[in-house]
Write a protein that holds these residues in place. Structure first.
Motif, PDB file in Angstrom:
ATOM      1  N   GLY A 106       0.818  -1.217   0.000  1.00 43.33           N
ATOM      2  CA  GLY A 106       0.000   0.000   0.000  1.00 43.33           C
ATOM      3  C   GLY A 106       0.845   1.257   0.000  1.00 43.33           C
ATOM      4  N   VAL A 107       1.939   1.246   0.784  1.00 40.74           N
ATOM      5  CA  VAL A 107       2.838   2.404   0.812  1.00 40.74           C
ATOM      6  C   VAL A 107       3.477   2.617  -0.553  1.00 40.74           C
ATOM      7  CG1 VAL A 107       4.995   3.272   1.766  1.00 40.74           C
ATOM      8  CG2 VAL A 107       3.291   2.267   3.281  1.00 40.74           C
ATOM      9  N   LEU A 108       3.940   1.512  -1.177  1.00 39.00           N
ATOM     10  CA  LEU A 108       4.573   1.631  -2.494  1.00 39.00           C
ATOM     11  C   LEU A 108       3.590   2.148  -3.537  1.00 39.00           C
ATOM     12  CD1 LEU A 108       6.730  -1.638  -2.570  1.00 39.00           C
ATOM     13  CD2 LEU A 108       7.493   0.702  -2.169  1.00 39.00           C
ATOM     14  N   LEU A 109       2.338   1.675  -3.482  1.00 38.82           N
ATOM     15  CA  LEU A 109       1.337   2.157  -4.441  1.00 38.82           C
ATOM     16  C   LEU A 109       1.039   3.636  -4.226  1.00 38.82           C
ATOM     17  CD1 LEU A 109      -1.203  -0.823  -4.564  1.00 38.82           C
ATOM     18  CD2 LEU A 109       0.371  -0.098  -6.353  1.00 38.82           C
ATOM     19  N   LEU A 110       0.926   4.034  -2.948  1.00 35.79           N
ATOM     20  CA  LEU A 110       0.655   5.448  -2.663  1.00 35.79           C
ATOM     21  C   LEU A 110       1.794   6.322  -3.174  1.00 35.79           C
ATOM     22  CD1 LEU A 110      -1.107   7.614  -1.319  1.00 35.79           C
ATOM     23  CD2 LEU A 110       0.139   7.176   0.821  1.00 35.79           C
ATOM     24  N   VAL A 111       3.028   5.903  -2.919  1.00 34.59           N
ATOM     25  CA  VAL A 111       4.177   6.665  -3.391  1.00 34.59           C
ATOM     26  C   VAL A 111       4.229   6.668  -4.914  1.00 34.59           C
ATOM     27  CG1 VAL A 111       6.698   6.776  -3.405  1.00 34.59           C
ATOM     28  CG2 VAL A 111       5.483   6.277  -1.275  1.00 34.59           C
ATOM     29  N   LEU A 112       3.927   5.498  -5.536  1.00 38.95           N
ATOM     30  CA  LEU A 112       3.940   5.410  -6.999  1.00 38.95           C
ATOM     31  C   LEU A 112       2.922   6.363  -7.612  1.00 38.95           C
ATOM     32  CD1 LEU A 112       4.827   4.071  -9.654  1.00 38.95           C
ATOM     33  CD2 LEU A 112       3.108   2.304  -9.240  1.00 38.95           C
ATOM     34  N   PHE A 113       1.687   6.317  -7.090  1.00 35.37           N
ATOM     35  CA  PHE A 113       0.661   7.223  -7.624  1.00 35.37           C
ATOM     36  C   PHE A 113       0.991   8.678  -7.301  1.00 35.37           C
ATOM     37  CE2 PHE A 113      -2.073   3.373  -7.642  1.00 35.37           C
ATOM     38  CZ  PHE A 113      -2.483   3.437  -8.958  1.00 35.37           C
ATOM     39  N   GLY A 114       1.671   8.898  -6.167  1.00 43.25           N
ATOM     40  CA  GLY A 114       2.097  10.259  -5.856  1.00 43.25           C
ATOM     41  C   GLY A 114       3.092  10.788  -6.871  1.00 43.25           C
ATOM     42  N   PHE A 115       4.058   9.942  -7.266  1.00 40.49           N
ATOM     43  CA  PHE A 115       5.020  10.362  -8.277  1.00 40.49           C
ATOM     44  C   PHE A 115       4.353  10.552  -9.637  1.00 40.49           C
ATOM     45  CE2 PHE A 115       8.493   8.774  -5.473  1.00 40.49           C
ATOM     46  CZ  PHE A 115       9.257   9.913  -5.498  1.00 40.49           C
ATOM     47  N   ILE A 116       3.393   9.679  -9.972  1.00 40.70           N
ATOM     48  CA  ILE A 116       2.669   9.856 -11.236  1.00 40.70           C
ATOM     49  C   ILE A 116       1.903  11.176 -11.227  1.00 40.70           C
ATOM     50  CG2 ILE A 116       0.804   8.947 -12.670  1.00 40.70           C
ATOM     51  CD1 ILE A 116       1.664   6.145 -11.821  1.00 40.70           C
ATOM     52  N   ALA A 158       0.343  13.275  -0.891  1.00 41.87           N
ATOM     53  CA  ALA A 158      -0.494  14.476  -1.023  1.00 41.87           C
ATOM     54  C   ALA A 158      -0.536  14.970  -2.464  1.00 41.87           C
ATOM     55  CB  ALA A 158       0.022  15.580  -0.102  1.00 41.87           C
ATOM     56  N   PHE A 159       0.535  14.768  -3.234  1.00 35.97           N
ATOM     57  CA  PHE A 159       0.510  15.151  -4.646  1.00 35.97           C
ATOM     58  C   PHE A 159      -0.550  14.358  -5.408  1.00 35.97           C
ATOM     59  CE2 PHE A 159       4.971  16.509  -3.766  1.00 35.97           C
ATOM     60  CZ  PHE A 159       4.795  17.846  -4.072  1.00 35.97           C
ATOM     61  N   PHE A 160      -0.715  13.094  -5.041  1.00 36.66           N
ATOM     62  CA  PHE A 160      -1.762  12.284  -5.688  1.00 36.66           C
ATOM     63  C   PHE A 160      -3.145  12.844  -5.381  1.00 36.66           C
ATOM     64  CE2 PHE A 160      -4.767   8.712  -4.969  1.00 36.66           C
ATOM     65  CZ  PHE A 160      -5.016   8.398  -6.300  1.00 36.66           C
ATOM     66  N   LEU A 161      -3.383  13.197  -4.119  1.00 36.59           N
ATOM     67  CA  LEU A 161      -4.699  13.749  -3.760  1.00 36.59           C
ATOM     68  C   LEU A 161      -4.923  15.103  -4.419  1.00 36.59           C
ATOM     69  CD1 LEU A 161      -4.985  12.817   0.032  1.00 36.59           C
ATOM     70  CD2 LEU A 161      -6.005  11.671  -1.943  1.00 36.59           C
ATOM     71  N   MET A 162      -3.881  15.907  -4.544  1.00 32.58           N
ATOM     72  CA  MET A 162      -4.040  17.194  -5.216  1.00 32.58           C
ATOM     73  C   MET A 162      -4.391  17.013  -6.685  1.00 32.58           C
ATOM     74  SD  MET A 162      -1.093  19.628  -3.573  1.00 32.58           S
ATOM     75  CE  MET A 162      -1.720  21.018  -4.491  1.00 32.58           C
ATOM     76  N   THR A 163      -3.813  15.991  -7.308  1.00 34.70           N
ATOM     77  CA  THR A 163      -4.182  15.688  -8.693  1.00 34.70           C
ATOM     78  C   THR A 163      -5.638  15.284  -8.786  1.00 34.70           C
ATOM     79  OG1 THR A 163      -1.908  14.941  -9.077  1.00 34.70           O
ATOM     80  CG2 THR A 163      -3.551  14.326 -10.717  1.00 34.70           C
ATOM     81  N   VAL A 164      -6.093  14.457  -7.817  1.00 36.92           N
ATOM     82  CA  VAL A 164      -7.499  14.024  -7.800  1.00 36.92           C
ATOM     83  C   VAL A 164      -8.425  15.222  -7.662  1.00 36.92           C
ATOM     84  CG1 VAL A 164      -9.207  12.709  -6.506  1.00 36.92           C
ATOM     85  CG2 VAL A 164      -6.937  11.737  -6.915  1.00 36.92           C
ATOM     86  N   PHE A 165      -8.038  16.210  -6.838  1.00 35.92           N
ATOM     87  CA  PHE A 165      -8.876  17.395  -6.623  1.00 35.92           C
ATOM     88  C   PHE A 165      -8.720  18.434  -7.731  1.00 35.92           C
ATOM     89  CE2 PHE A 165      -8.650  16.004  -2.093  1.00 35.92           C
ATOM     90  CZ  PHE A 165     -10.018  15.886  -1.870  1.00 35.92           C
ATOM     91  N   GLY A 166      -7.879  18.149  -8.731  1.00 36.89           N
ATOM     92  CA  GLY A 166      -7.733  19.072  -9.860  1.00 36.89           C
ATOM     93  C   GLY A 166      -6.926  20.316  -9.564  1.00 36.89           C
TER      94      GLY A 166
END
Length: 801
Positions: free
Chosen positions: A17-27, A377-385
């Motif tokens: 889960g941590v690796l996926l969160l970090v991966l999606f954060g980098f994406i 947090a970068f992943f969530l910011m992307t989700v929120f546009g």
């Protein structure tokens, strides 16, 4: 707590889960738009209508008032303003916050369709949404390469037809504006003397030339096996075709256009004056970024397109685009500064943890919450546009010190249970369950402070929405990390390493003499002193009421005193330090392009010492300001604008150029100027950092008189401020009025409308149709001899018929 128990029992799942969160954060970090500041937009639509040759009064009466009458009832409209200038009228509509601009554009367009009519020469209204009012992200100058003979200004049509569309095709570019140059047109230059000698009026020439330039479809017919389409082809193919047009017959003798006029392919009368510091007249272009577009990606696309143009079609014409200003240079430096502060803050947080925890293992476990929470947090910011800018990155920097709080509380409680002898997993589970309510309350209170900003629709909400989402996302993720990742890692790593270290220390102490037993490290002394002092002083104060009251008074007074002493000057938004200077100049009414050219020459003469030297040279060291790398000047209507940028290595000293530029402009008599370094949150010249004074009333002359008085008084009260009258403190250009004698012009077979058309045609020219030149449409204009009317008395001597 089931989530913590599940995490401790399934460490592989937690790691995945941590690796996926970090991966999606980098994406998300790779895809999220990057720009300097958040998008702050008011739902605004401007309607711009051009009427070549129209005076401000005529533009107001014939165009603006008609548009205002239809637009004043548009749904959601909160404010409507208008400006009428020489040849142009602008109506600006401001809508309520939250209005859908696309829907408002459709409503405004439908309302404009109801305007009954426009003057014959007026162009169709142009609707400009708020996004195109943004500050230009780049300014470019087109210069001639060695070997070119013709002036750059002659290629305006080529730039409009090929260069501008290529740049506007770059993804993320909202608009490209071209300033300067002259356009081609086919000119029918009439001779008033020959017209009068042949009893031909200008209206007859206009009707004949316009009517003869048409292709007319005439249906079709069948012949044998074929069906033929019939077209009457009358479109002009050459200037000779126009010269052969028959205006009318007098006593059976035809009067041709060539009898009263000459036809030539030439250039329109210039309406812009543009020049660059190190050269002659030129063409200037800027590019405006679309809302939400990635500034770095857009600029990369623009540079790629400019390189292709310079190597391709521009090189063939011995032209080159030179970039004068690049917004991304400042964006990169600003973001680099915030990013470095973020890394520095994270490093300092780790050092403080290491100082007080005195355990590298514990510090590493807690420090893991920083990258996991921030990158996630970068992943969530992307989700929120949202996008990356100095505001959102500042939120990330603030969050670095917050995200470790919950991890510290959880880990210390886990370690306490472990020291009491509980098994490793049980200590991790109990230690987390006992404090999860407290850290949940702490996280929710932090989120509750920032989350309401998301729902604020006004400018403040748009500005600080990014920082609210950044901090809230990081704090929320830190809460999840503290009740899942921290107990999982602690149950696997903390106990084993900590106990091994403790046993080794005890064994060493038992085997060594008392004088050689292990001593605390040097880093432990400051932390131990704090840990010992704070509980003792707290215990001592808690037993004495007078001490409690005294401490409260002392700390409160000290806090208020420090706040009053250290508080910086109040400001709504930071000014920033962009690496460019803009200057807006408003000359006295009636200035023509020749006067603007003299203004430019005067300014260039005073500034030439600053661009004739190289940075770092002895000559540059003797100057009172840094050398100038690029400078351009353009004038249109009754306004002039100048942009100046230094060499990159001298960008921190750019403010030193402001007094130099003001000194050069102040030599120009009667010129009102605003010279400034664009603000970080600039939305135009002076916008965002200005105080507006509006004067309204039914009597225009009295309003102007009050405006002049207020302007003079403000200059005395605020001598260092820069003031700009909008649109001006005068009615406009001085006028020469032609007052017709209705009886006499009626005897000549004319009316006031015909007389006005004749004067307009001889002065400015009248577009009557279009001519195809190399496949492109250019104006077909009937006009008088260029320079034929240069004095006011020349108007009296024009023969009417």
């Amino acid at each position: 707590m089931k989530l913590t128990d599940f995490s401790i029992r399934n460490p592989v799942t937690v790691i995945v889960g941590v690796l996926l969160l970090v991966l999606f954060g980098f994406i998300g970090l790779m895809r999220i738009p990057v720009q300097l500041t958040p998008d702050v937009e008011k739902p605004t639509i401007s309607i711009r209508t051009y009427w070549p040759g129209g005076s401000p009064v005529e533009v107001e009466r014939e165009i603006v008032e008609e548009q205002e009458e239809k637009l004043k009832s548009v749904e959601g409209l909160s404010r409507m303003t208008s400006q009428s200038r020489d040849g142009r009228g602008t109506v600006t509509l401001e809508f309520q916050i939250g209005t859908d601009v696309d829907a408002a554009l459709l409503k405004v367009s439908n309302r404009l369709q109801q305007v009954p009519r426009y003057p014959d020469e007026a162009q169709r209204p142009i609707l400009i949404p708020a996004g195109e009012h943004r500050t230009a992200m780049t300014w470019n100058i087109i210069r001639a390469l060695p070997g070119r003979v013709e002036p750059v200004t002659r290629d305006r049509d080529f730039i409009e037809d090929y260069v501008k569309p290529r740049l506007e095709r770059v993804s993320g570019v909202a608009a490209v504006n071209v300033y300067g140059g002259t356009e081609r047109e086919m000119q029918v230059i009439v001779d008033p003397q020959k017209l009068a000698a042949r009893w031909v009026t200008i209206q007859e020439v206009i009707r004949a030339v316009a009517a003869g330039n048409k292709n007319t479809s005439a249906g079709n017919f069948d012949e044998g096996k074929r069906r033929y389409i019939v077209r009457t082809v009358g479109e002009y193919q050459s200037p000779e075709d126009i010269e052969r047009v028959i205006i009318k017959n007098i006593s059976g003798d035809p009067i041709y256009v060539r009898d009263v006029a000459r036809v030539q392919l030439a250039f329109k009368k210039p309406t812009y004056y543009t020049t660059r510091g190190k050269g002659s007249e030129t063409v200037v272009m800027n590019a405006v970024r679309a809302t939400g577009a990635n500034a770095l990606t857009v600029m990369a696309g623009l540079k790629k397109a400019i390189t292709a143009l310079n190597r391709g079609i521009l090189a063939e014409r011995k032209l080159e685009i030179v970039q004068s200003y690049d917004e991304t240079t400042y964006i990169k430096s600003a973001i680099r500064l915030v990013r470095n502060n973020l890394f520095l803050g994270g490093s300092l947080a780790v050092v403080v943890l290491l100082l007080f925890l005195r355990s590298l293992t514990s510090t590493l476990i807690i420090a893991m919450s920083i990258p996991i929470s921030v990158i996630g947090a970068f992943f969530l910011m992307t989700v929120f546009g949202r996008n990356i800018n100095v505001i959102s990155l500042a939120g990330m920097a603030f969050a670095v010190g917050i995200v470790v709080d919950a991890a510290i509380v959880v880990l210390e409680n886990i370690f306490r249970h472990r020291e009491e002898g509980e098994p490793l997993r049980e200590a991790a589970l109990k230690g987390t369950q006992e404090v999860w309510g407290a850290i949940l309350a702490s996280a929710l209170t932090t989120i509750a402070v920032f989350a309401p900003m998301v729902y604020i629709q006004e400018e403040a909400g748009q500005l600080f929405r990014d920082i609210a989402i950044a901090i809230s996302s990081a704090v929320f993720l830190s809460l999840i990390v503290s009740i899942t990742v921290i107990p999982t890692f602690a149950s696997r790593i903390l106990g084993v390493l900590r106990l091994r270290k403790k046993r080794q220390t005890l064994q060493n102490n038992e085997d060594m003499p008392s004088t050689q037993k292990a001593k605390p490290s040097a880093l432990a002394w400051p932390a131990r002193a704090v840990v010992t002092f704070v509980p003792r002083i707290t215990y001592w104060i808690s037993g004495r009421i007078w001490a409690q009251v005294l401490i409260i008074i002392f700390l409160t007074s000290a806090a208020l005193g420090m706040a009053a002493f250290l508080a910086p000057k109040a400001e709504y938004l930071p000014e920033g330090n962009r690496d460019s200077i803009s200057a807006l100049m408003i000359p006295p009414p009636g200035y023509n392009l020749r006067q603007f050219e003299k203004m430019a020459r005067s300014i260039k003469r005073d500034l030439s010492p600053y661009w004739s030297v190289l940075p770092g040279s002895p000559e540059a060291a003797r100057l009172d300001a840094p050398p100038i790398n690029n400078m351009f000047f353009f004038a249109f209507g009754q306004t002039a604008y100048m942009g100046i940028s230094p060499f990159p290595e001298d960008a921190p000293r750019i403010k030193e150029l402001i007094p130099v530029i003001r000194r050069a402009i102040n030599k120009l008599p009667g010129v009102i100027s605003i010279v400034r370094q664009p603000s970080l949150f600039a939305r135009g010249i002076g916008a965002g950092r200005s105080i507006n004074i509006e004067i309204t009333g039914p009597d225009l002359d009295r309003v102007l008189a009050l405006g002049r008085r207020i302007y003079t008084q403000l200059q005395k009260i605020l001598p260092t401020s820069q003031m700009r009258p909008i649109p001006a403190l005068d009615l406009g250009n001085p006028e020469v009025r032609v007052i017709p004698d209705r009886e006499r012009i009626a005897e000549a077979g004319l009316n006031t409308s015909g007389l006005g058309t004749m004067v307009d045609t001889l002065l400015d020219g009248l577009k009557v149709s279009e001519y195809r030149y190399h496949g492109e449409k250019i104006d077909l204009t009937v006009m008088g001899e260029p320079g034929g009317i240069t004095r006011t008395q020349d108007l009296i001597n024009i023969p009417v018929k």
